[in-house]
Design an enzyme around this catalytic site. Sequence first.
Site, PDB file in Angstrom:
ATOM      1  N   HIS A   1      91.505  66.186  91.322  1.00 37.46           N
ATOM      2  CA  HIS A   1      90.807  65.719  92.526  1.00 37.46           C
ATOM      3  C   HIS A   1      90.445  66.855  93.478  1.00 37.46           C
ATOM      4  O   HIS A   1      90.005  66.594  94.600  1.00 37.46           O
ATOM      5  CB  HIS A   1      91.674  64.681  93.241  1.00 37.46           C
ATOM      6  CG  HIS A   1      91.978  63.482  92.402  1.00 37.46           C
ATOM      7  ND1 HIS A   1      91.084  62.450  92.237  1.00 37.46           N
ATOM      8  CD2 HIS A   1      93.062  63.180  91.645  1.00 37.46           C
ATOM      9  CE1 HIS A   1      91.618  61.538  91.426  1.00 37.46           C
ATOM     10  NE2 HIS A   1      92.812  61.961  91.059  1.00 37.46           N
TER      11      HIS A   1
ATOM     12  N   LYS B   1      86.499  62.983  86.946  1.00 38.47           N
ATOM     13  CA  LYS B   1      86.281  62.834  88.382  1.00 38.47           C
ATOM     14  C   LYS B   1      84.946  63.489  88.760  1.00 38.47           C
ATOM     15  O   LYS B   1      83.890  62.982  88.440  1.00 38.47           O
ATOM     16  CB  LYS B   1      87.457  63.416  89.164  1.00 38.47           C
ATOM     17  CG  LYS B   1      88.677  62.505  89.239  1.00 38.47           C
ATOM     18  CD  LYS B   1      89.381  62.312  87.946  1.00 38.47           C
ATOM     19  CE  LYS B   1      90.620  61.442  88.073  1.00 38.47           C
ATOM     20  NZ  LYS B   1      91.284  61.231  86.766  1.00 38.47           N
TER      21      LYS B   1
ATOM     22  N   SER C   1      96.614  62.293  94.211  1.00 37.01           N
ATOM     23  CA  SER C   1      95.602  61.285  93.914  1.00 37.01           C
ATOM     24  C   SER C   1      95.663  60.044  94.787  1.00 37.01           C
ATOM     25  O   SER C   1      94.672  59.323  94.886  1.00 37.01           O
ATOM     26  CB  SER C   1      95.704  60.863  92.439  1.00 37.01           C
ATOM     27  OG  SER C   1      96.979  60.318  92.160  1.00 37.01           O
TER      28      SER C   1
END
Length: 392
Positions: free
Chosen positions: A207, A239, A179
């Site tokens: 991610h 996300k 991240s």
Amino acid sequence: MTLIERLRQRAAQRDAAHTRRNRHVQSQRRGMLAECDGKSLINFSSNDYLGFAQHPDVIAAFQQSAARDGVGSAGSALVTGHFAVHRELELQAAALFGYEAALFTGSGYLANLGILQSLLDDASVCVQDKYNHACLLDGARFSGATLKRYPHADMVQAEARCAEANTDTLFLASDGVFSMDGDAADLPVLHAIAQRYHATLMIDDAHGVGVLGATGLGSLQAAGLQAADVPILVLPAGKALGGQGALIFAQRDIIQHLLETARPYLFSTAPAPAMAAALTASLHLLETQTQYHAALLDNIHHFRRRAVTAGLPILDSHTAIQPLMAGDNASALRWSEQLCDAGFWVSAIRPPTVPQGKSRLRITLTALHTEKQIDALVDALSQITEKDDGRH
């Protein structure tokens, strides 16, 4: 010394180290334009990689469910909080990612804590990358298992930690995309190590999903791996999916065990039904509307071309996370403040989130950014870093 005196002393220490943190107030957003603390800024700190948090289909699904089911779930999932839309989300998500079953829980942090606490004990060993997200590290610690960490992305040491483990319950856990550095884990090698040492491989792809893979299905797709190769996959929904909560993917036996024994799941109010409906819409977009993934990739490539040409100190990341290294805390804060003055929202990341001496700006790209906005950011970064070099 009283509690308040101790807290004030620690706050003063954080001030001296340039590690104080404050919340910013976002009052409005339109695409990647945000009203923040009274300023109009282009947001390059958002994790909304595909723009789904603002997509009309996702908003409509949320609104329709809220009108039908109410706002909160009003109970834990095993009491009264499990709605038809929760079940629909879990079924659709499991089918899309190729797993037998899925479990929808309140956040990525709670998901990882619940998994590791439920499946590990003090006779277990959990091997992890040193740059893993805090929730994976905390989950292993809270479980009572022996936590063995290897240097970031060092597959030789990852294998050594597994080889030295003396246990019948060995977990190998990693982020799919890290991240803060934005680099991808070497999943084929991690899979091979797990196979050799009979370890359960667990990947948090917060991610990676929406960013990596031919159609944006994430790190497993990019690595050519299947569900059978990664027994436990965690997909935090805050996300690229643009919502809240997290999906846990695994075989039915594992999911059933988690929903009966994972304390963060058992003893938390279930996520709002409307959020489950919104995420169902997001997954449908991810599966059928590939233009958002394509636009994100174009923006990543455009930023990197411009940044490399400009000589900016970026890391070798090919994901939506593009770190620009400042080194010391004061420089990272100064750059972030100067960017704010120039009309950009780019957060400074400092210890303990990253190691000492590796403070940086964490630039994130989305499908909603325009080339003009990216060009303007690179120009501003070039001016700021050149000015800073002149100071030294």
